[in-house]
Design a protein around this motif. Structure first.
Motif, PDB file in Angstrom:
ATOM      1  N   GLY A  18       7.511 -17.708   0.442  1.00 39.20           N
ATOM      2  CA  GLY A  18       6.522 -17.949   1.491  1.00 39.20           C
ATOM      3  C   GLY A  18       5.676 -16.717   1.778  1.00 39.20           C
ATOM      4  N   TYR A  19       5.906 -15.627   1.038  1.00 41.84           N
ATOM      5  CA  TYR A  19       5.101 -14.429   1.240  1.00 41.84           C
ATOM      6  C   TYR A  19       3.770 -14.547   0.502  1.00 41.84           C
ATOM      7  N   SER A  20       2.739 -13.976   1.089  1.00 43.75           N
ATOM      8  CA  SER A  20       1.466 -13.907   0.371  1.00 43.75           C
ATOM      9  C   SER A  20       1.628 -12.906  -0.770  1.00 43.75           C
ATOM     10  N   ILE A  21       0.720 -12.972  -1.735  1.00 49.25           N
ATOM     11  CA  ILE A  21       0.783 -12.004  -2.841  1.00 49.25           C
ATOM     12  C   ILE A  21       0.587 -10.588  -2.293  1.00 49.25           C
ATOM     13  N   ALA A  22      -0.211 -10.469  -1.217  1.00 50.93           N
ATOM     14  CA  ALA A  22      -0.408  -9.145  -0.600  1.00 50.93           C
ATOM     15  C   ALA A  22       0.929  -8.583  -0.131  1.00 50.93           C
ATOM     16  N   MET A  23       1.783  -9.440   0.447  1.00 52.01           N
ATOM     17  CA  MET A  23       3.076  -8.941   0.926  1.00 52.01           C
ATOM     18  C   MET A  23       4.064  -8.744  -0.226  1.00 52.01           C
ATOM     19  N   VAL A  24       3.981  -9.613  -1.229  1.00 49.07           N
ATOM     20  CA  VAL A  24       4.855  -9.462  -2.408  1.00 49.07           C
ATOM     21  C   VAL A  24       4.650  -8.079  -3.039  1.00 49.07           C
ATOM     22  N   THR A  25       3.393  -7.639  -3.021  1.00 46.14           N
ATOM     23  CA  THR A  25       3.064  -6.389  -3.713  1.00 46.14           C
ATOM     24  C   THR A  25       2.962  -5.190  -2.763  1.00 46.14           C
ATOM     25  N   TYR A  26       3.183  -5.439  -1.498  1.00 45.80           N
ATOM     26  CA  TYR A  26       3.076  -4.372  -0.484  1.00 45.80           C
ATOM     27  C   TYR A  26       3.918  -3.137  -0.847  1.00 45.80           C
ATOM     28  N   PRO A  27       5.208  -3.331  -1.249  1.00 46.51           N
ATOM     29  CA  PRO A  27       6.010  -2.150  -1.562  1.00 46.51           C
ATOM     30  C   PRO A  27       5.431  -1.309  -2.708  1.00 46.51           C
ATOM     31  N   VAL A  28       4.735  -1.949  -3.639  1.00 49.97           N
ATOM     32  CA  VAL A  28       4.146  -1.179  -4.747  1.00 49.97           C
ATOM     33  C   VAL A  28       3.085  -0.241  -4.185  1.00 49.97           C
ATOM     34  N   ARG A  29       2.293  -0.781  -3.270  1.00 53.63           N
ATOM     35  CA  ARG A  29       1.217   0.059  -2.728  1.00 53.63           C
ATOM     36  C   ARG A  29       1.765   1.118  -1.781  1.00 53.63           C
ATOM     37  N   VAL A  30       2.848   0.792  -1.075  1.00 57.89           N
ATOM     38  CA  VAL A  30       3.502   1.829  -0.260  1.00 57.89           C
ATOM     39  C   VAL A  30       4.032   2.933  -1.181  1.00 57.89           C
ATOM     40  N   SER A  31       4.581   2.535  -2.325  1.00 55.19           N
ATOM     41  CA  SER A  31       5.142   3.554  -3.222  1.00 55.19           C
ATOM     42  C   SER A  31       4.055   4.506  -3.728  1.00 55.19           C
ATOM     43  N   THR A  32       2.830   4.009  -3.848  1.00 50.03           N
ATOM     44  CA  THR A  32       1.761   4.929  -4.287  1.00 50.03           C
ATOM     45  C   THR A  32       1.488   5.971  -3.196  1.00 50.03           C
ATOM     46  N   LEU A  33       1.689   5.573  -1.932  1.00 45.31           N
ATOM     47  CA  LEU A  33       1.512   6.538  -0.836  1.00 45.31           C
ATOM     48  C   LEU A  33       2.599   7.609  -0.867  1.00 45.31           C
ATOM     49  N   LEU A  34       3.729   7.262  -1.464  1.00 46.82           N
ATOM     50  CA  LEU A  34       4.844   8.212  -1.537  1.00 46.82           C
ATOM     51  C   LEU A  34       4.718   9.139  -2.748  1.00 46.82           C
ATOM     52  N   GLY A  35       3.688   8.920  -3.561  1.00 44.91           N
ATOM     53  CA  GLY A  35       3.460   9.802  -4.710  1.00 44.91           C
ATOM     54  C   GLY A  35       3.949   9.236  -6.037  1.00 44.91           C
ATOM     55  N   VAL A  36       4.342   7.964  -6.039  1.00 43.28           N
ATOM     56  CA  VAL A  36       4.856   7.362  -7.281  1.00 43.28           C
ATOM     57  C   VAL A  36       3.742   7.235  -8.316  1.00 43.28           C
ATOM     58  N   GLU A  37       4.080   7.541  -9.560  1.00 44.08           N
ATOM     59  CA  GLU A  37       3.082   7.415 -10.630  1.00 44.08           C
ATOM     60  C   GLU A  37       3.535   6.509 -11.772  1.00 44.08           C
ATOM     61  N   THR A  38       4.825   6.148 -11.793  1.00 42.64           N
ATOM     62  CA  THR A  38       5.315   5.204 -12.810  1.00 42.64           C
ATOM     63  C   THR A  38       6.126   4.117 -12.117  1.00 42.64           C
ATOM     64  N   LEU A  39       5.885   2.871 -12.504  1.00 41.48           N
ATOM     65  CA  LEU A  39       6.638   1.750 -11.946  1.00 41.48           C
ATOM     66  C   LEU A  39       7.493   1.121 -13.042  1.00 41.48           C
ATOM     67  N   PHE A  58       7.716  -4.135   6.824  1.00 40.52           N
ATOM     68  CA  PHE A  58       8.207  -4.473   5.484  1.00 40.52           C
ATOM     69  C   PHE A  58       8.660  -5.929   5.488  1.00 40.52           C
ATOM     70  N   PRO A  59       8.409  -6.672   4.413  1.00 40.69           N
ATOM     71  CA  PRO A  59       8.961  -8.032   4.332  1.00 40.69           C
ATOM     72  C   PRO A  59      10.491  -7.965   4.257  1.00 40.69           C
ATOM     73  N   GLN A  60      11.139  -9.090   4.456  1.00 45.41           N
ATOM     74  CA  GLN A  60      12.609  -9.152   4.396  1.00 45.41           C
ATOM     75  C   GLN A  60      13.036  -9.974   3.191  1.00 45.41           C
ATOM     76  N   SER A  61      14.124  -9.554   2.548  1.00 47.77           N
ATOM     77  CA  SER A  61      14.648 -10.318   1.402  1.00 47.77           C
ATOM     78  C   SER A  61      15.320 -11.592   1.887  1.00 47.77           C
ATOM     79  N   THR A  62      15.008 -12.701   1.224  1.00 46.39           N
ATOM     80  CA  THR A  62      15.632 -13.979   1.609  1.00 46.39           C
ATOM     81  C   THR A  62      16.389 -14.612   0.450  1.00 46.39           C
ATOM     82  N   VAL A  63      16.315 -13.995  -0.733  1.00 50.30           N
ATOM     83  CA  VAL A  63      16.882 -14.619  -1.936  1.00 50.30           C
ATOM     84  C   VAL A  63      18.221 -13.961  -2.285  1.00 50.30           C
ATOM     85  N   PRO A  64      19.247 -14.762  -2.638  1.00 56.22           N
ATOM     86  CA  PRO A  64      20.515 -14.152  -3.046  1.00 56.22           C
ATOM     87  C   PRO A  64      20.302 -13.190  -4.217  1.00 56.22           C
TER      88      PRO A  64
END
Ligand SMILES: O=P(O)(O)O[C@H]1O[C@H](CO)[C@@H](O)[C@H]1O
Ligand SMILES: Nc1nc2[nH]cnc2c(=O)[nH]1
Length: 281
Positions: free
Chosen positions: A107-128, A73-79
């Motif tokens: 400094g994250y790629s767009i792939a990493m920026v959106t990684y959690p969204v795609r992980v959430s689909t693996l968890l069964g999420v259907e609404t964002l 998972f990426p790490q948060s760097t912003v306050p």
């Protein structure tokens, strides 16, 4: 249909696949390395914008996983972005809340920026549900207004087709919830423009964005929405207007109406049902 009309694709499942670099991190996702609580099967994911992570504190029966403990998972760097993935129930509905998002300017790629969204689909999420802090461009907006995102402008690029990115039923529901909660007077609706950041806009840049019919501007949200739509999720978005870009003096109020924003999202959760059931309207 007239020859000049664009062809609009309405089925995300039929849209072209993103490039291999966008798929790579998800293929590496180790399902055994991180297991959400078995009793909480989230069908809604909520991404909290800058300073808006307090929403996760309202979750009941919650279990939080710091991003640093989640492999790859990426790490948060912003306050204002705590960096926890919080599972729990809001209004009795199972959800997963990202207390902190990732930005391209970190400094994250767009792939990493959106990684959690795609992980959430693996968890069964259907609404964002996406939320953010944004600068108001529309001269009718005030600091503290909450803007229902109706559409977006994505400066870096376009794919897949985004003609119906923001779910109309969820939008109607949000207006009803806002009315019930006495929030209608400061609920706006508009177009969110995503820019790279990290600097806020100059006066000249703000004028250009306004002339492009953007109502608010920020440095996030759109990549998450694009990936969510690519996965066929329904999307609903709110911007909390923390400052206006109508003068050279930047007046900023990050506290704004955080309480009301939380109540709106809570109210929405109370009315959203998973796909087997229809939306209660
Ligand atoms: O979009 P979120 O994550 O709410 O953050 C917004 O607030 C930050 C600026 O203060 C920028 O990152 C802007 O995009
Ligand atoms: N780009 C941009 N992002 C913001 N996030 C909060 N306010 C602003 C703003 O005025 N401009």
């Amino acid at each position: 249909m007239e020859a000049s009309q664009p062809v609009i694709h309405h089925h995300p499942s039929k849209l072209p696949c993103p490039g291999p670099e966008l798929n790579a991190p998800l293929q590496e996702w180790d399902k055994t390395a991180f297991s959400p609580p078995p009793q909480i099967l989230p069908f809604v994911a909520i991404i909290c914008g800058s300073g808006l992570g307090g929403l996760a504190d309202l979750l009941e029966n919650s279990v939080a996983f710091p991003y640093k403990d989640i492999p790859r998972f990426p790490q948060s760097t912003v306050p204002g972005h705590a960096g926890n993935l919080v599972f729990g129930e809001l209004q009795g509905k199972a959800c997963v809340c990202m207390q902190g998002r990732f930005h391209y300017y970190e400094g994250y790629s767009i792939a990493m920026v959106t990684y959690p969204v795609r992980v959430s689909t693996l968890l069964g999420v259907e609404t964002l549900i996406v939320t953010n802090a944004a600068g108001g461009l529309n001269p009718k907006f005030n600091v503290g207004d909450i803007m229902l995102i109706r559409d977006h402008i994505n400066m870096p690029g376009l794919f897949p087709c985004m003609s119906d990115a923001y779910d109309a039923d969820l939008g109607r529901l949000a207006r009803e919830v806002a009315e019930e909660q006495g929030c209608s007077s400061f609920l706006q609706q508009g177009v969110y423009c995503n820019v790279g950041g990290p600097a806020f806009e100059t006066v000249a840049e703000s004028k250009i964005l306004l002339s492009l019919l953007a109502d608010a501007v920020g440095m996030s949200t759109v990549p998450e929405v694009i990936v969510a739509r690519h996965h066929g999720l329904r999307v609903f978005g709110l911007s909390l207007i923390t400052n206006l870009l109508d003068s050279e003096e930047l007046e900023r109020n990050d506290e704004g109406r955080k309480g009301e924003y939380c109540s709106c999202v809570e109210g929405m959760m109370g009315r959203i049902h998973c796909k087997q059931n229809d939306l209660l309207v």
